[in-house]
Design a protein around this motif. Structure first.
Motif, mmCIF file in Angstrom:
data_model
loop_
_atom_site.group_PDB
_atom_site.id
_atom_site.type_symbol
_atom_site.label_atom_id
_atom_site.label_comp_id
_atom_site.label_asym_id
_atom_site.label_seq_id
_atom_site.Cartn_x
_atom_site.Cartn_y
_atom_site.Cartn_z
ATOM 1 N N ASP A 187 89.856 101.191 61.332
ATOM 2 C CA ASP A 187 89.143 100.119 60.641
ATOM 3 C C ASP A 187 88.850 98.920 61.538
ATOM 4 O OD1 ASP A 187 89.112 101.524 58.257
ATOM 5 O OD2 ASP A 187 91.011 100.678 57.574
ATOM 6 N N GLY A 188 89.494 98.853 62.713
ATOM 7 C CA GLY A 188 89.313 97.709 63.588
ATOM 8 C C GLY A 188 90.431 96.698 63.404
ATOM 9 N N THR A 189 90.370 95.637 64.196
ATOM 10 C CA THR A 189 91.356 94.565 64.152
ATOM 11 C C THR A 189 90.705 93.321 63.557
ATOM 12 O OG1 THR A 189 90.918 93.436 66.267
ATOM 13 C CG2 THR A 189 92.170 95.509 66.351
ATOM 14 N N PRO A 190 91.462 92.239 63.369
ATOM 15 C CA PRO A 190 90.867 91.013 62.838
ATOM 16 C C PRO A 190 89.763 90.409 63.703
ATOM 17 C CG PRO A 190 93.236 90.961 62.506
ATOM 18 C CD PRO A 190 92.953 92.161 63.351
ATOM 19 N N LEU A 191 89.614 90.856 64.958
ATOM 20 C CA LEU A 191 88.497 90.366 65.761
ATOM 21 C C LEU A 191 87.155 90.763 65.163
ATOM 22 C CD1 LEU A 191 89.632 91.062 69.458
ATOM 23 C CD2 LEU A 191 89.565 88.877 68.251
ATOM 24 N N GLY A 192 87.112 91.881 64.461
ATOM 25 C CA GLY A 192 85.898 92.325 63.787
ATOM 26 C C GLY A 192 84.843 92.869 64.757
ATOM 27 N N PHE A 193 83.688 93.200 64.210
ATOM 28 C CA PHE A 193 82.553 93.740 64.977
ATOM 29 C C PHE A 193 82.997 94.973 65.775
ATOM 30 C CE2 PHE A 193 81.694 89.228 64.410
ATOM 31 C CZ PHE A 193 80.408 89.244 63.877
ATOM 32 N N THR A 194 83.723 95.876 65.139
ATOM 33 C CA THR A 194 84.281 97.043 65.823
ATOM 34 C C THR A 194 83.171 98.056 66.103
ATOM 35 O OG1 THR A 194 86.358 96.665 64.651
ATOM 36 C CG2 THR A 194 86.058 98.808 65.697
ATOM 37 N N GLU A 195 82.948 98.352 67.387
ATOM 38 C CA GLU A 195 81.837 99.205 67.812
ATOM 39 C C GLU A 195 82.202 99.861 69.138
ATOM 40 O OE1 GLU A 195 78.425 96.696 68.634
ATOM 41 O OE2 GLU A 195 79.707 95.101 69.370
ATOM 42 N N GLY A 196 81.234 100.545 69.760
ATOM 43 C CA GLY A 196 81.412 101.099 71.095
ATOM 44 C C GLY A 196 82.620 101.981 71.297
ATOM 45 N N PRO A 197 82.891 102.984 70.433
ATOM 46 C CA PRO A 197 84.123 103.771 70.581
ATOM 47 C C PRO A 197 84.066 104.758 71.748
ATOM 48 C CG PRO A 197 82.763 104.704 68.847
ATOM 49 C CD PRO A 197 82.074 103.442 69.296
ATOM 50 N N HIS A 198 85.198 104.916 72.413
ATOM 51 C CA HIS A 198 85.423 106.006 73.374
ATOM 52 C C HIS A 198 86.837 106.514 73.144
ATOM 53 C CE1 HIS A 198 81.745 105.387 75.657
ATOM 54 N NE2 HIS A 198 82.000 104.085 75.667
ATOM 55 N N LEU A 199 87.020 107.831 73.288
ATOM 56 C CA LEU A 199 88.312 108.446 73.012
ATOM 57 C C LEU A 199 88.770 109.213 74.250
ATOM 58 C CD1 LEU A 199 90.249 108.646 70.565
ATOM 59 C CD2 LEU A 199 89.094 110.776 69.939
ATOM 60 N N TYR A 200 90.075 109.121 74.555
ATOM 61 C CA TYR A 200 90.664 109.780 75.719
ATOM 62 C C TYR A 200 91.985 110.430 75.299
ATOM 63 C CZ TYR A 200 87.766 105.930 77.419
ATOM 64 O OH TYR A 200 86.748 105.027 77.580
ATOM 65 N N LYS A 201 92.389 111.466 76.030
ATOM 66 C CA LYS A 201 93.666 112.141 75.762
ATOM 67 C C LYS A 201 94.549 111.971 76.998
ATOM 68 C CE LYS A 201 96.131 114.991 73.055
ATOM 69 N NZ LYS A 201 95.723 116.400 72.882
ATOM 70 N N ARG A 202 95.773 111.447 76.783
ATOM 71 C CA ARG A 202 96.683 111.224 77.908
ATOM 72 C C ARG A 202 98.124 111.342 77.420
ATOM 73 N NH1 ARG A 202 96.846 108.460 82.933
ATOM 74 N NH2 ARG A 202 98.879 107.489 83.332
ATOM 75 N N ASP A 203 98.884 112.193 78.067
ATOM 76 C CA ASP A 203 100.319 112.340 77.771
ATOM 77 C C ASP A 203 100.579 112.570 76.282
ATOM 78 O OD1 ASP A 203 100.849 111.947 80.466
ATOM 79 O OD2 ASP A 203 101.157 109.784 80.223
ATOM 80 N N GLY A 204 99.730 113.376 75.647
ATOM 81 C CA GLY A 204 99.918 113.698 74.240
ATOM 82 C C GLY A 204 99.417 112.644 73.274
ATOM 83 N N TRP A 205 98.861 111.547 73.791
ATOM 84 C CA TRP A 205 98.320 110.485 72.939
ATOM 85 C C TRP A 205 96.794 110.529 72.946
ATOM 86 C CZ3 TRP A 205 101.253 107.329 69.935
ATOM 87 C CH2 TRP A 205 102.612 107.163 70.248
ATOM 88 N N TYR A 206 96.213 110.267 71.795
ATOM 89 C CA TYR A 206 94.789 109.970 71.711
ATOM 90 C C TYR A 206 94.635 108.449 71.828
ATOM 91 C CZ TYR A 206 94.032 114.733 70.048
ATOM 92 O OH TYR A 206 93.973 116.101 69.954
ATOM 93 N N HIS A 207 93.903 108.020 72.850
ATOM 94 C CA HIS A 207 93.675 106.589 73.080
ATOM 95 C C HIS A 207 92.242 106.256 72.685
ATOM 96 C CE1 HIS A 207 97.407 105.649 75.338
ATOM 97 N NE2 HIS A 207 97.341 106.929 75.675
ATOM 98 N N LEU A 208 92.103 105.375 71.724
ATOM 99 C CA LEU A 208 90.799 104.940 71.236
ATOM 100 C C LEU A 208 90.482 103.573 71.823
ATOM 101 C CD1 LEU A 208 88.360 105.367 69.295
ATOM 102 C CD2 LEU A 208 89.726 104.191 67.535
ATOM 103 N N LEU A 209 89.368 103.480 72.518
ATOM 104 C CA LEU A 209 88.891 102.215 73.081
ATOM 105 C C LEU A 209 87.659 101.783 72.300
ATOM 106 C CD1 LEU A 209 88.465 101.358 76.839
ATOM 107 C CD2 LEU A 209 86.558 101.055 75.270
ATOM 108 N N VAL A 210 87.621 100.519 71.873
ATOM 109 C CA VAL A 210 86.474 99.999 71.127
ATOM 110 C C VAL A 210 86.110 98.619 71.654
ATOM 111 C CG1 VAL A 210 86.977 101.293 69.011
ATOM 112 C CG2 VAL A 210 87.906 98.982 69.310
ATOM 113 N N ALA A 211 84.859 98.235 71.414
ATOM 114 C CA ALA A 211 84.408 96.859 71.643
ATOM 115 C C ALA A 211 84.585 96.090 70.344
ATOM 116 C CB ALA A 211 82.949 96.845 72.080
ATOM 117 N N GLU A 212 85.008 94.832 70.454
ATOM 118 C CA GLU A 212 85.183 93.995 69.271
ATOM 119 C C GLU A 212 84.790 92.554 69.588
ATOM 120 O OE1 GLU A 212 88.255 95.788 66.196
ATOM 121 O OE2 GLU A 212 89.311 94.828 67.876
ATOM 122 N N GLY A 213 84.732 91.750 68.541
ATOM 123 C CA GLY A 213 84.492 90.324 68.711
ATOM 124 C C GLY A 213 83.041 89.923 68.866
#
Length: 529
Positions: A187-213
């Protein structure tokens, strides 16, 4: 390895980076400029060369009628199964919002497409339609062989959060067909304007990177992680992993919208967008540029910047003396919206010249004859030689410093009521509901003319002379170059590109009266800070 930041100066926003063997590629947004998407190549993350603009025909992209700052948003470049894959949005409607941005429905049209190719500079496939639920689509290729399409979710309803989170859906990489139901995973963080997603897999974790603010001074890169693809995702404990929102004096502002790449040696780097404000006006005429920064994975499994703040250095000044002797435009140049360039220009009708056919006004959203290159420094000197004999006042050609249809300065050769040749400046300004001003008309000598534009930070000056003459005739006015920026805008309109300078020809009579340009010399001057 110390890159000069920004590594892609001038309008090069929303970078998506990928490594294939020893080669790195960055794809950036082009919005309403054609051909669509710029792809640069490097072997060292320092030196970059433009190698492709893959969306170059109507079966992939037709932006005639697209509003300003719409068109191609946030391309995502990946490599899987021996092919490059490019996902992008074609924005067809943005819509002017209310001043506070909160009242009424916000109806917008975001269409997402996929193209692919086995070579970065090859002929990419026709576009395959994916969905229209939001913008900034991206592909994630999981370890199990499945691929997933992510995008931000747009909510047009009144009093709802417009940026409604990140959704994911499986994609068939043979057909482009989406499988199963979409699922909202963040859902995003309180910064809002959550967009630009990229997803990566590392050491068993899914890491989600997004642009916000938002993509202005509050921009940021946020990360979250989960053991499960569908979440729940835990937000990074430090807050944004990269931002300049709390350092207003940093040389790089607006930092955000990142993407990660790993070197063969195991280093992690983030490519991200940024802006360099003019010192006096604080406006970013160079648009949103691309920078790069080394990152580190901590012992706790979270990503952090290797340097405490984004680094900025001045890229080397550009000197480009382009003629029009070849069969194609020099690589720096683009035009607006249309997949039919033969209708607006020719490099063969008069060999050694770029012939622009007089079409619609520069402010058109359909087909105008305007060919331009990015402004990539705060100071530049442009000269061109144009052979043009207008027949009446509805015909004009010349040199233009351009941002979009609502803000530009056009040094035009035109004609008076008796057919006399004149030089005059048309300025379209983002004041009130919009303003178009015509400067004094100055008699011009017969025959080809050299035109000149000199920009020094906020100030723009124009000059002209007869071909071969020694002295320039300078127009007395100083024009405001800082309006060619995101920050100078009509209320409620999108502004996401950057300043261009180029050549234009318009004929409001509809006869298509042409202008022939012999060369275009763009030289950046020292002292950009």
């Amino acid at each position: 390895m110390t890159p000069n930041n920004p590594i892609l100066p001038g309008f090069n926003p929303d970078p998506s980076i990928v490594r294939v063997g020893e080669d790195y590629y960055i794809a950036t947004s082009t919005f309403e400029w054609y051909p669509g998407v710029q792809i640069h190549h490097s072997r060292d993350l320092v030196n970059w060369t433009l190698v492709a603009r893959p969306l170059n025909r109507a079966s992939q992209l037709d932006m005639r009628g697209n509003p300003d700052s719409c068109g191609v948003w946030a391309p995502d470049l990946t490599y899987a199964n021996g092919r490059f894959h490019l996902i992008f949005t074609d924005v067809k409607r943005y819509g002017r919002t209310t001043v506070d941005g909160a009242k009424g429905a916000s109806l917008r049209d975001f269409h997402n497409y996929w193209v692919s190719c086995d070579r970065i500079d090859g002929a990419w496939t026709d576009a395959v339609y994916l969905n229209s639920s939001g913008f900034d689509p991206a592909l994630f290729h999981d370890e199990d062989g499945r691929s997933w399409l992510l995008n931000m979710l747009w909510d047009h309803r009144p009093d709802r959060k417009r940026f409604a989170g990140i959704v994911i859906q499986q994609m068939d990489m043979d057909t482009g067909r989406l499988l199963g139901e979409r699922r909202r995973i963040f859902d995003g963080t309180p910064l809002g304007f959550t967009e630009g997603p990229h997803l990566y897999k590392r050491d068993g974790w899914y890491h989600l990177l997004v642009a916000e603010g938002g993509t202005e001074r509050g921009h940021a890169v946020t990360m979250a992680r989960s053991r499960d693809l569908f979440g729940p995702y835990e937000v990074h404990p430090d807050g944004p992993v990269l931002t300049a929102r709390d350092t207003p004096d940093a040389p790089l502002q607006r930092t955000g919208h990142g993407d990660l790449v790993e070197t063969p040696e195991g280093e992690t780097w983030m490519a991200y967008l940024c802006g360099r404000p003019l010192p006096a006006s604080n406006r970013c005429v160079l648009g949103r540029e691309t920078a790069i920064q080394r990152m580190e994975w901590g012992a706790d499994g979270w990503l952090r910047c290797a340097e405490p703040t984004p680094v900025a250095t001045n890229p080397a000044p550009v000197e480009a003396r382009d003629g029009f002797d070849g069969p194609a435009l020099p690589a720096a140049f683009q035009w607006l919206r249309t997949p039919k360039p033969e209708y607006i220009f020719s490099l063969t009708e008069r060999p050694g010249h770029l012939r622009l056919f007089g079409r619609e006004t520069i402010g058109s959203h359909f087909e105008q004859a305007l060919v331009a290159r990015r402004q990539t420094a705060f100071r530049y000197d442009v000269r061109t030689l144009v052979d043009y004999e207008p027949e009446h006042f509805q015909q004009a050609a010349g040199i233009v410093a351009y941002y979009n249809s609502t803000k530009y300065h056009f040094l035009q050769i035109t004609a008076g009521d008796a057919g006399e040749k004149l030089v005059q400046v048309l300025s379209v300004l983002p004041n009130g509901e919009g303003q178009s001003l015509m400067g004094p008309a100055v008699p011009a000598p017969a025959g080809p003319l050299e035109l000149r534009a000199v920009v020094d930070h906020e100030a723009l000056r124009f000059a002209f002379r007869a071909a071969g003459a020694a002295e320039w005739t300078w127009l007395p006015q100083d024009f405001d170059a800082s309006i060619l920026s995101d920050e100078a805008t009509l209320a409620g309109l999108p502004n996401f590109t950057g300043a261009f300078v180029g050549m234009a020809c318009q004929d409001m009579s509809g006869s298509g009266h042409p202008a022939d340009f012999r060369y275009f010399h763009y030289v950046e001057r020292l002292g950009d800070d």
